[in-house]
Design a protein around this motif. Structure first.
Motif, PDB file in Angstrom:
ATOM      1  N   CYS A  63     -11.648  51.298  28.630  1.00  0.00           N
ATOM      2  CA  CYS A  63     -11.844  52.047  27.384  1.00  0.00           C
ATOM      3  C   CYS A  63     -12.545  51.181  26.351  1.00  0.00           C
ATOM      4  CB  CYS A  63     -10.502  52.515  26.830  1.00  0.00           C
ATOM      5  SG  CYS A  63      -9.700  53.773  27.841  1.00  0.00           S
ATOM      6  N   VAL A  64     -13.553  51.740  25.718  1.00  0.00           N
ATOM      7  CA  VAL A  64     -14.184  51.108  24.558  1.00  0.00           C
ATOM      8  C   VAL A  64     -13.396  51.559  23.330  1.00  0.00           C
ATOM      9  CG1 VAL A  64     -16.275  50.913  23.171  1.00  0.00           C
ATOM     10  CG2 VAL A  64     -16.438  51.071  25.670  1.00  0.00           C
ATOM     11  N   GLU A  65     -12.680  50.636  22.724  1.00  0.00           N
ATOM     12  CA  GLU A  65     -11.796  50.974  21.612  1.00  0.00           C
ATOM     13  C   GLU A  65     -12.530  51.054  20.282  1.00  0.00           C
ATOM     14  OE1 GLU A  65      -8.736  48.014  21.876  1.00  0.00           O
ATOM     15  OE2 GLU A  65      -7.757  49.052  23.556  1.00  0.00           O
ATOM     16  N   ASN A  66     -13.660  50.375  20.179  1.00  0.00           N
ATOM     17  CA  ASN A  66     -14.485  50.430  18.974  1.00  0.00           C
ATOM     18  C   ASN A  66     -15.855  49.861  19.332  1.00  0.00           C
ATOM     19  OD1 ASN A  66     -15.266  50.882  16.342  1.00  0.00           O
ATOM     20  ND2 ASN A  66     -14.037  49.243  15.442  1.00  0.00           N
ATOM     21  N   THR A  67     -16.844  50.197  18.521  1.00  0.00           N
ATOM     22  CA  THR A  67     -18.194  49.683  18.723  1.00  0.00           C
ATOM     23  C   THR A  67     -18.647  49.060  17.418  1.00  0.00           C
ATOM     24  OG1 THR A  67     -18.585  51.538  20.229  1.00  0.00           O
ATOM     25  CG2 THR A  67     -20.478  50.239  19.579  1.00  0.00           C
ATOM     26  N   VAL A  68     -19.153  47.833  17.481  1.00  0.00           N
ATOM     27  CA  VAL A  68     -19.428  47.042  16.282  1.00  0.00           C
ATOM     28  C   VAL A  68     -20.798  46.384  16.373  1.00  0.00           C
ATOM     29  CG1 VAL A  68     -16.978  46.566  15.865  1.00  0.00           C
ATOM     30  CG2 VAL A  68     -18.320  45.000  17.309  1.00  0.00           C
ATOM     31  N   MET A  69     -21.261  45.879  15.231  1.00  0.00           N
ATOM     32  CA  MET A  69     -22.475  45.073  15.202  1.00  0.00           C
ATOM     33  C   MET A  69     -22.143  43.649  15.639  1.00  0.00           C
ATOM     34  SD  MET A  69     -25.066  46.911  14.331  1.00  0.00           S
ATOM     35  CE  MET A  69     -26.197  45.543  14.075  1.00  0.00           C
ATOM     36  N   VAL A  70     -23.072  43.050  16.390  1.00  0.00           N
ATOM     37  CA  VAL A  70     -22.923  41.678  16.863  1.00  0.00           C
ATOM     38  C   VAL A  70     -24.251  40.960  16.625  1.00  0.00           C
ATOM     39  CG1 VAL A  70     -22.662  40.249  18.928  1.00  0.00           C
ATOM     40  CG2 VAL A  70     -21.180  42.227  18.604  1.00  0.00           C
ATOM     41  N   ALA A  71     -24.166  39.720  16.224  1.00  0.00           N
ATOM     42  CA  ALA A  71     -25.372  38.891  16.071  1.00  0.00           C
ATOM     43  C   ALA A  71     -25.191  37.605  16.864  1.00  0.00           C
ATOM     44  CB  ALA A  71     -25.629  38.586  14.601  1.00  0.00           C
ATOM     45  N   VAL A  72     -26.269  37.161  17.515  1.00  0.00           N
ATOM     46  CA  VAL A  72     -26.251  35.937  18.322  1.00  0.00           C
ATOM     47  C   VAL A  72     -27.387  35.042  17.855  1.00  0.00           C
ATOM     48  CG1 VAL A  72     -26.380  34.977  20.638  1.00  0.00           C
ATOM     49  CG2 VAL A  72     -25.335  37.225  20.295  1.00  0.00           C
ATOM     50  N   ASP A  73     -27.060  33.764  17.563  1.00  0.00           N
ATOM     51  CA  ASP A  73     -28.116  32.863  17.095  1.00  0.00           C
ATOM     52  C   ASP A  73     -28.809  32.180  18.273  1.00  0.00           C
ATOM     53  OD1 ASP A  73     -26.532  30.731  17.935  1.00  0.00           O
ATOM     54  OD2 ASP A  73     -25.988  30.083  15.910  1.00  0.00           O
ATOM     55  N   ASP A  74     -29.822  31.378  17.974  1.00  0.00           N
ATOM     56  CA  ASP A  74     -30.631  30.751  19.017  1.00  0.00           C
ATOM     57  C   ASP A  74     -29.823  29.795  19.888  1.00  0.00           C
ATOM     58  OD1 ASP A  74     -32.856  32.119  18.171  1.00  0.00           O
ATOM     59  OD2 ASP A  74     -33.683  30.460  16.999  1.00  0.00           O
ATOM     60  N   ALA A  75     -28.696  29.318  19.360  1.00  0.00           N
ATOM     61  CA  ALA A  75     -27.847  28.409  20.134  1.00  0.00           C
ATOM     62  C   ALA A  75     -26.842  29.159  21.004  1.00  0.00           C
ATOM     63  CB  ALA A  75     -27.107  27.457  19.191  1.00  0.00           C
ATOM     64  N   GLY A  76     -26.837  30.511  20.891  1.00  0.00           N
ATOM     65  CA  GLY A  76     -25.910  31.310  21.681  1.00  0.00           C
ATOM     66  C   GLY A  76     -24.599  31.607  20.988  1.00  0.00           C
ATOM     67  N   THR A  77     -24.444  31.159  19.737  1.00  0.00           N
ATOM     68  CA  THR A  77     -23.230  31.458  18.982  1.00  0.00           C
ATOM     69  C   THR A  77     -23.184  32.944  18.643  1.00  0.00           C
ATOM     70  OG1 THR A  77     -23.237  29.251  18.015  1.00  0.00           O
ATOM     71  CG2 THR A  77     -21.906  30.925  16.900  1.00  0.00           C
ATOM     72  N   LEU A  78     -22.050  33.565  18.919  1.00  0.00           N
ATOM     73  CA  LEU A  78     -21.894  35.006  18.701  1.00  0.00           C
ATOM     74  C   LEU A  78     -20.982  35.266  17.506  1.00  0.00           C
ATOM     75  CD1 LEU A  78     -21.372  37.732  21.365  1.00  0.00           C
ATOM     76  CD2 LEU A  78     -19.649  37.498  19.580  1.00  0.00           C
ATOM     77  N   ALA A  79     -21.432  36.161  16.622  1.00  0.00           N
ATOM     78  CA  ALA A  79     -20.634  36.578  15.468  1.00  0.00           C
ATOM     79  C   ALA A  79     -20.466  38.090  15.521  1.00  0.00           C
ATOM     80  CB  ALA A  79     -21.304  36.157  14.161  1.00  0.00           C
ATOM     81  N   VAL A  80     -19.259  38.556  15.178  1.00  0.00           N
ATOM     82  CA  VAL A  80     -18.908  39.969  15.319  1.00  0.00           C
ATOM     83  C   VAL A  80     -18.583  40.579  13.962  1.00  0.00           C
ATOM     84  CG1 VAL A  80     -17.292  41.616  16.362  1.00  0.00           C
ATOM     85  CG2 VAL A  80     -18.028  39.605  17.649  1.00  0.00           C
ATOM     86  N   GLY A  81     -19.212  41.712  13.655  1.00  0.00           N
ATOM     87  CA  GLY A  81     -18.858  42.497  12.475  1.00  0.00           C
ATOM     88  C   GLY A  81     -18.927  41.700  11.191  1.00  0.00           C
ATOM     89  N   ALA A  82     -17.826  41.740  10.435  1.00  0.00           N
ATOM     90  CA  ALA A  82     -17.784  41.107   9.121  1.00  0.00           C
ATOM     91  C   ALA A  82     -17.940  39.592   9.182  1.00  0.00           C
ATOM     92  CB  ALA A  82     -16.478  41.463   8.418  1.00  0.00           C
ATOM     93  N   ASP A  83     -17.813  39.011  10.371  1.00  0.00           N
ATOM     94  CA  ASP A  83     -17.987  37.558  10.510  1.00  0.00           C
ATOM     95  C   ASP A  83     -19.450  37.148  10.647  1.00  0.00           C
ATOM     96  OD1 ASP A  83     -15.241  37.111  10.380  1.00  0.00           O
ATOM     97  OD2 ASP A  83     -14.984  37.322  12.547  1.00  0.00           O
ATOM     98  N   ILE A  84     -20.359  38.116  10.704  1.00  0.00           N
ATOM     99  CA  ILE A  84     -21.779  37.784  10.798  1.00  0.00           C
ATOM    100  C   ILE A  84     -22.216  37.119   9.487  1.00  0.00           C
ATOM    101  CG2 ILE A  84     -24.103  38.737  11.025  1.00  0.00           C
ATOM    102  CD1 ILE A  84     -22.884  40.971  12.745  1.00  0.00           C
ATOM    103  N   PRO A  85     -22.752  35.896   9.542  1.00  0.00           N
ATOM    104  CA  PRO A  85     -23.014  35.141   8.304  1.00  0.00           C
ATOM    105  C   PRO A  85     -24.392  35.362   7.691  1.00  0.00           C
ATOM    106  CG  PRO A  85     -23.381  33.719  10.189  1.00  0.00           C
ATOM    107  CD  PRO A  85     -22.956  35.062  10.746  1.00  0.00           C
ATOM    108  N   VAL A  86     -25.231  36.189   8.317  1.00  0.00           N
ATOM    109  CA  VAL A  86     -26.605  36.355   7.837  1.00  0.00           C
ATOM    110  C   VAL A  86     -26.926  37.830   7.672  1.00  0.00           C
ATOM    111  CG1 VAL A  86     -27.436  34.219   8.879  1.00  0.00           C
ATOM    112  CG2 VAL A  86     -27.496  36.344  10.206  1.00  0.00           C
ATOM    113  N   LYS A  87     -27.998  38.101   6.918  1.00  0.00           N
ATOM    114  CA  LYS A  87     -28.472  39.467   6.765  1.00  0.00           C
ATOM    115  C   LYS A  87     -29.347  39.853   7.960  1.00  0.00           C
ATOM    116  CE  LYS A  87     -28.411  39.541   1.709  1.00  0.00           C
ATOM    117  NZ  LYS A  87     -29.209  39.758   0.464  1.00  0.00           N
TER     118      LYS A  87
END
Length: 286
Positions: A63-87
């Protein structure tokens, strides 16, 4: 990783796709796939909730419980939702749709996956989002005479109360709740809130008359995209009798106002500094 390709703007509910990445997240996992029909909640303006549904791999369905925005930087670091540090659009970051599941599957990049959105929830949210936009346009029109300065105009040419005063917007299946600040900054912009309080019932009636006429028009509603990824801009359009309305909007919408039996609003000014507009949809019966 290339940004996630999205098909929800066209109304898609299913996709045969492949896994791009799976990362641990809050006791479960966030799954990124190459192409998805799932609409994510926008962490910068969380008006429409994310889709729910299922992902299936080789007979195993989660089950997919929610769907969110995710951002990944060039080093492969992944940030999810409100933790995304950039615009969005920041150099060195790619944008994706993250599917949150409670499991920690052994899926690897390239694994085929079937993605299926909860169609009933999507339909209700799409009706709620379209109704929310229509209600805001009707609200602008109903409050037009309360301005003594030009605040700018909305897509139909009314003074843009929505843009000036909206504080929060929350969409739910077949409805929404919007709040508007009526403080000093709005007064300085030329709005007369005291006259709104004295005529609230009449304003509400006018909004509902406009909404009834628009629903009766069975106007076409659609989304135009500037590209097929989650990072690309999308614009909602509706061919209303008063003219074509359009908003930049990342959400989902109905294809036609024929999908509504009615849209009505209720205005509340219990707090004189905060107007609350509750929008309610009655879906059309097939």
């Amino acid at each position: 990783m290339q940004p996630t390709t999205v098909t929800f703007p066209s109304g898609a509910l299913t996709e045969q796709t492949t896994v791009v990445d799976v990362r641990p997240h809050e006791g479960g996992s966030v799954v990124i796939v190459q192409q998805t029909p799932f609409h994510p909640v926008d962490h910068t303006w969380p008006d429409q909730p994310g889709d729910t549904g299922t992902l299936a791999v080789e007979g195993t369905t989660v089950c997919v419980e929610n769907t969110v925005m995710v951002a990944v930087d060039d080093a492969g670091t992944l940030a999810v939702g409100a933790d995304i540090p950039v615009k969005r659009g920041a150099d060195g970051w790619d944008w994706h749709v993250g599917h949150l599941i409670a499991e920690t599957p052994g899926w690897v990049a390239g694994t085929p996956v079937s993605a299926v959105v909860d169609a009933e929830l999507r339909a209700g949210l799409s009706r709620g989002h379209t109704a929310c936009h229509l209600a805001s346009l009707a609200l602008d029109a109903a409050l037009a005479d309360l301005w003594h300065k030009d605040p700018g105009t909305d897509p139909l040419g009314s003074p843009n109360f929505e843009a000036r005063a909206n504080a929060t917007s929350r969409i739910h299946p077949d409805g929404s709740v919007d709040t508007y600040r009526l403080g000093k900054s709005l007064r300085k912009a030329g709005f007369r809130p005291d006259e709104l309080a004295a005529s609230l019932a009449d304003r509400e009636a006018k909004i509902n008359e406009l909404l009834a006429a628009w629903v009766a028009s069975s106007a076409r509603s659609w989304i135009e995209t500037e590209g097929n990824t989650i990072a690309d801009r999308r614009t909602w359009h509706c061919a209303l009798p008063a003219g074509e309305a359009s908003f930049l909007c990342g959400g989902t919408h109905v294809d036609s106002l024929e999908e509504f039996a009615s849209i009505t609003v209720a205005l509340d000014l219990s707090d004189p500094q905060l107007l609350v507009m509750t929008t309610t949809v009655v879906p059309a019966v097939d």
